[in-house]
Design an enzyme around this catalytic site. Structure first.
Site, PDB file in Angstrom:
ATOM      1  N   ASP A  13      22.311  -6.280  43.434  1.00  0.00           N
ATOM      2  CA  ASP A  13      23.671  -6.348  43.993  1.00  0.00           C
ATOM      3  C   ASP A  13      23.831  -5.504  45.249  1.00  0.00           C
ATOM      4  O   ASP A  13      24.916  -4.997  45.528  1.00  0.00           O
ATOM      5  CB  ASP A  13      24.730  -5.909  42.964  1.00  0.00           C
ATOM      6  CG  ASP A  13      24.624  -6.692  41.672  1.00  0.00           C
ATOM      7  OD1 ASP A  13      24.378  -7.894  41.754  1.00  0.00           O
ATOM      8  OD2 ASP A  13      24.778  -6.085  40.599  1.00  0.00           O
ATOM      9  N   LYS A  16      21.874  -8.446  49.324  1.00  0.00           N
ATOM     10  CA  LYS A  16      20.679  -9.057  49.932  1.00  0.00           C
ATOM     11  C   LYS A  16      21.006 -10.407  50.580  1.00  0.00           C
ATOM     12  O   LYS A  16      20.429 -10.753  51.607  1.00  0.00           O
ATOM     13  CB  LYS A  16      19.581  -9.260  48.873  1.00  0.00           C
ATOM     14  CG  LYS A  16      18.997  -7.976  48.353  1.00  0.00           C
ATOM     15  CD  LYS A  16      17.965  -8.227  47.276  1.00  0.00           C
ATOM     16  CE  LYS A  16      18.570  -8.781  46.018  1.00  0.00           C
ATOM     17  NZ  LYS A  16      19.465  -7.868  45.300  1.00  0.00           N
ATOM     18  N   GLY A  40      23.021 -13.403  41.783  1.00  0.00           N
ATOM     19  CA  GLY A  40      24.212 -13.994  42.390  1.00  0.00           C
ATOM     20  C   GLY A  40      24.377 -13.450  43.788  1.00  0.00           C
ATOM     21  O   GLY A  40      24.439 -12.247  43.975  1.00  0.00           O
ATOM     22  N   HIS A  41      24.369 -14.324  44.754  1.00  0.00           N
ATOM     23  CA  HIS A  41      24.560 -13.910  46.145  1.00  0.00           C
ATOM     24  C   HIS A  41      25.846 -14.545  46.649  1.00  0.00           C
ATOM     25  O   HIS A  41      26.027 -15.741  46.477  1.00  0.00           O
ATOM     26  CB  HIS A  41      23.437 -14.450  47.047  1.00  0.00           C
ATOM     27  CG  HIS A  41      22.121 -13.813  46.791  1.00  0.00           C
ATOM     28  ND1 HIS A  41      20.934 -14.434  47.110  1.00  0.00           N
ATOM     29  CD2 HIS A  41      21.800 -12.631  46.273  1.00  0.00           C
ATOM     30  CE1 HIS A  41      19.937 -13.637  46.782  1.00  0.00           C
ATOM     31  NE2 HIS A  41      20.442 -12.537  46.269  1.00  0.00           N
ATOM     32  N   GLN A 225      17.575  -9.386  42.358  1.00  0.00           N
ATOM     33  CA  GLN A 225      17.622  -8.097  41.660  1.00  0.00           C
ATOM     34  C   GLN A 225      17.132  -6.969  42.580  1.00  0.00           C
ATOM     35  O   GLN A 225      17.194  -7.120  43.787  1.00  0.00           O
ATOM     36  CB  GLN A 225      16.850  -8.134  40.333  1.00  0.00           C
ATOM     37  CG  GLN A 225      17.504  -9.016  39.268  1.00  0.00           C
ATOM     38  CD  GLN A 225      17.134 -10.478  39.393  1.00  0.00           C
ATOM     39  OE1 GLN A 225      15.990 -10.825  39.590  1.00  0.00           O
ATOM     40  NE2 GLN A 225      18.101 -11.356  39.283  1.00  0.00           N
ATOM     41  N   ARG A 306      30.905  -3.524  37.741  1.00  0.00           N
ATOM     42  CA  ARG A 306      29.683  -2.752  38.003  1.00  0.00           C
ATOM     43  C   ARG A 306      29.965  -1.260  37.892  1.00  0.00           C
ATOM     44  O   ARG A 306      31.036  -0.802  38.303  1.00  0.00           O
ATOM     45  CB  ARG A 306      29.148  -3.058  39.399  1.00  0.00           C
ATOM     46  CG  ARG A 306      28.727  -4.508  39.548  1.00  0.00           C
ATOM     47  CD  ARG A 306      28.249  -4.812  40.969  1.00  0.00           C
ATOM     48  NE  ARG A 306      27.940  -6.229  41.106  1.00  0.00           N
ATOM     49  CZ  ARG A 306      28.144  -6.950  42.201  1.00  0.00           C
ATOM     50  NH1 ARG A 306      28.638  -6.394  43.284  1.00  0.00           N
ATOM     51  NH2 ARG A 306      27.832  -8.225  42.226  1.00  0.00           N
ATOM     52  N   LEU A 333      28.933  -0.105  54.279  1.00  0.00           N
ATOM     53  CA  LEU A 333      29.297   1.234  54.755  1.00  0.00           C
ATOM     54  C   LEU A 333      30.823   1.368  54.847  1.00  0.00           C
ATOM     55  O   LEU A 333      31.386   2.433  54.601  1.00  0.00           O
ATOM     56  CB  LEU A 333      28.656   1.490  56.129  1.00  0.00           C
ATOM     57  CG  LEU A 333      28.833   2.899  56.682  1.00  0.00           C
ATOM     58  CD1 LEU A 333      28.135   3.939  55.809  1.00  0.00           C
ATOM     59  CD2 LEU A 333      28.322   3.008  58.120  1.00  0.00           C
TER      60      LEU A 333
HETATM   61  P1  IMP Z   1      18.334 -10.255  32.734  1.00  0.00           P
HETATM   62  O1  IMP Z   1      17.711 -10.339  34.088  1.00  0.00           O
HETATM   63  O2  IMP Z   1      19.467 -11.231  32.533  1.00  0.00           O
HETATM   64  O3  IMP Z   1      17.332 -10.292  31.634  1.00  0.00           O
HETATM   65  O4  IMP Z   1      19.035  -8.801  32.633  1.00  0.00           O
HETATM   66  C1  IMP Z   1      18.266  -7.614  32.602  1.00  0.00           C
HETATM   67  C2  IMP Z   1      18.952  -6.509  33.395  1.00  0.00           C
HETATM   68  O5  IMP Z   1      18.945  -6.856  34.768  1.00  0.00           O
HETATM   69  C3  IMP Z   1      20.435  -6.290  33.033  1.00  0.00           C
HETATM   70  O6  IMP Z   1      20.732  -4.923  33.182  1.00  0.00           O
HETATM   71  C4  IMP Z   1      21.166  -7.095  34.071  1.00  0.00           C
HETATM   72  O7  IMP Z   1      22.478  -6.628  34.283  1.00  0.00           O
HETATM   73  C5  IMP Z   1      20.273  -6.846  35.273  1.00  0.00           C
HETATM   74  N1  IMP Z   1      20.373  -7.905  36.285  1.00  0.00           N
HETATM   75  C6  IMP Z   1      19.807  -9.116  36.271  1.00  0.00           C
HETATM   76  N2  IMP Z   1      20.103  -9.802  37.374  1.00  0.00           N
HETATM   77  C7  IMP Z   1      20.843  -8.993  38.142  1.00  0.00           C
HETATM   78  C8  IMP Z   1      21.408  -9.121  39.451  1.00  0.00           C
HETATM   79  O8  IMP Z   1      21.282 -10.127  40.145  1.00  0.00           O
HETATM   80  N3  IMP Z   1      22.106  -8.042  39.897  1.00  0.00           N
HETATM   81  C9  IMP Z   1      22.228  -6.907  39.177  1.00  0.00           C
HETATM   82  N4  IMP Z   1      21.707  -6.740  37.965  1.00  0.00           N
HETATM   83  C10 IMP Z   1      21.025  -7.774  37.446  1.00  0.00           C
END
Ligand code: IMP
Length: 429
Positions: A13, A16, A40-41, A225, A306, A333
């Site tokens: 998050d 990117k 998610g972008h 991620q 978040r 920023l």
């Molecule tokens: P999973 O990827 O759904 O298995 O989640 C594993 C961990 O990665 C959790 O803490 C999610 O909140 C985090 N996570 C997965 N995708 C994202 C993302 O795109 N942004 C932020 N955190 C993510």
């Protein structure tokens, strides 16, 4: 020839999509290398605000080729939904523009069911996954029983493979989790239909990338991620099941290290995290709440709020090392405007000892004991969202950026100061 990798330096998050969107203007091929629809972008361009989960952000440029690479896991139903949404906005997502690597693994509804069931079973120890079936699909891949996108090429054998995998999953759902079996025929039919639409998009992803590089084209690798969610080097077990690192781009797309010309680490000007796990600079106070409100810190995928906290340069130094960063892209920023005094974590105190390095491999228990050692910097009041040149930033904002550069040893070549596509300060030397 040039290959640019865009990686997240924190827990995802970081914004990117914005940076990928910026680089996509000069790229020929934009390739997503890890994760699935857990990402998610939000990309804002030409009056549109689109939430993308799987399709590379470069799709908004009409002349670019986009690839969902072999390192990803793809839920065919989510992909189709996203493609329909894009088509609704007049974006071309035809097979000529959007390619799916045959080596990508697929996510079935039963993977999602197992993700939810395993989280429920963990109870208080839940990881806070996105519930998209990411972990179970990568687990099948590692167990060498997964379904690959390339299998959609042959409808008959694909349907058989889907049926067999769903039955195996059902056994686990019933036996391990005490849940109901999922309807095999319905899932097979859904997947068969999805495969009809997706099959023309299939390619040998590594060949596509290899040919593009051989022709001197610019390949942009889009990570999902962030560094601390990496399965090997993140804050295990509170991680995702793929490799968001720059190395993940090489393995996930089939690129050799010599091809890489630039690795841009995207860092939010503060820190956020969704899901469970340690977060040394977390703020459980009004400043954290302010960051959440002003920065709209709610997940694009799950809508979850978040966790927010101060910028942590111990994390950024770690990200710089494990990704080989050449540049930092500092995002949001502008969200810090109006906070009178800013703090930056420069090291950790662990049982009275100063630690400069992020101890990711020692796991969550050690991280829980890391207490940030902060440096304080004066904030700024001004709205900076219209500023486009670094030298026009308020003095304190510029000092904040240059301090981050000094603490990480990496130039903050890009600084985003607002949500609009053009709200970016570029400081190429
Ligand atoms: P999973 O990827 O759904 O298995 O989640 C594993 C961990 O990665 C959790 O803490 C999610 O909140 C985090 N996570 C997965 N995708 C994202 C993302 O795109 N942004 C932020 N955190 C993510």
């Amino acid at each position: 020839m040039p290959t640019t990798i865009i990686v997240g330096t924190q827990w995802g998050d970081e914004g990117k999509g914005r940076i990928v969107d910026y680089f996509a203007a000069q790229a020929d091929l934009i390739a997503r290398y890890n994760g699935g629809d857990n990402a998610g972008h939000t990309v804002k361009a030409e009056g549109l605000e689109l939430g993308l989960h799987l399709v590379p952000s470069g799709i908004l440029y009409p002349d670019k080729l986009c690839l969902i690479g072999a390192g990803t896991v793809v839920n065919p139903l989510s992909l189709l939904k996203e493609m329909e949404m894009l088509q609704g906005y007049g974006v071309d997502v035809s097979p000529a523009r959007l390619k799916l690597a045959a080596g990508a693994h697929l996510i079935l509804p039963t993977h999602r069911a197992m993700d939810g069931a395993s989280e429920t079973q963990r109870g208080k120890e839940a990881l806070g996954t996105t519930g998209r079936g990411i972990g179970p699909s990568y687990a099948d891949k590692a167990r060498r029983v997964g379904l690959r996108a390339g299998q959609m090429h042959d409808p008959g054998t694909f349907a058989e493979a889907v049926g067999a995998l769903v039955e195996a999953h059902n056994e686990r759902l019933v036996r391990l989790y005490g849940l109901q079996a999922q309807p095999v025929d319905d899932i097979v039919n859904q997947m068969r239909k999805a495969a009809e639409t997706l099959a023309p998009h299939l390619v040998d992803g590594a060949s596509l990338v290899g040919e593009a590089l051989a022709q001197g084209k610019h390949v942009l690798c889009e990570g999902a991620q962030g560094t601390l969610l990496d399965l090997n080097l993140g804050t295990y077990p509170y991680v995702t099941s793929s490799s968001p690192l720059s190395g993940g781009a090489l393995a996930g797309l089939g690129i050799g290290p010599k091809e890489v010309t630039r690795v841009v680490g995207v860092a939010k000007a503060y820190t956020t995290r969704v899901g469970a796990g340690p977060f040394p600079t977390e703020l459980d106070d009004d400043t954290g709440e302010r960051m959440r409100q002003v920065g709209h810190e709610y997940g694009v995928t799950t809508g979850r709020s978040r966790r927010c906290g101060w910028l942590d340069t111990v994390i950024l130094r770690y990200a710089a090392q494990v990704n080989g960063l050449t540049d930092i892209a500092l995002t949001k920023l502008d969200v810090l405007s109006g906070i009178p005094v800013l703090r930056i974590a420069v090291a950790y105190d662990v049982d009275g000892e100063r630690h400069e390095r992020f101890p990711a491999e020692w796991g969550a228990e050690i991280l829980e004991k890391c207490h940030p050692i902060y440096e304080e910097l004066p904030g700024w009041e001004e709205d900076i969202s219209e500023i486009r040149r670094r030298e026009d930033l308020p003095q304190n904002a510029l000092a904040y950026v240059t301090r981050i550069e000094a603490l990480t040893g990496i130039p903050a070549t890009f600084t985003s100061v607002g949500p609009k596509r053009e709200a970016m300060i570029v400081n190429e030397t």
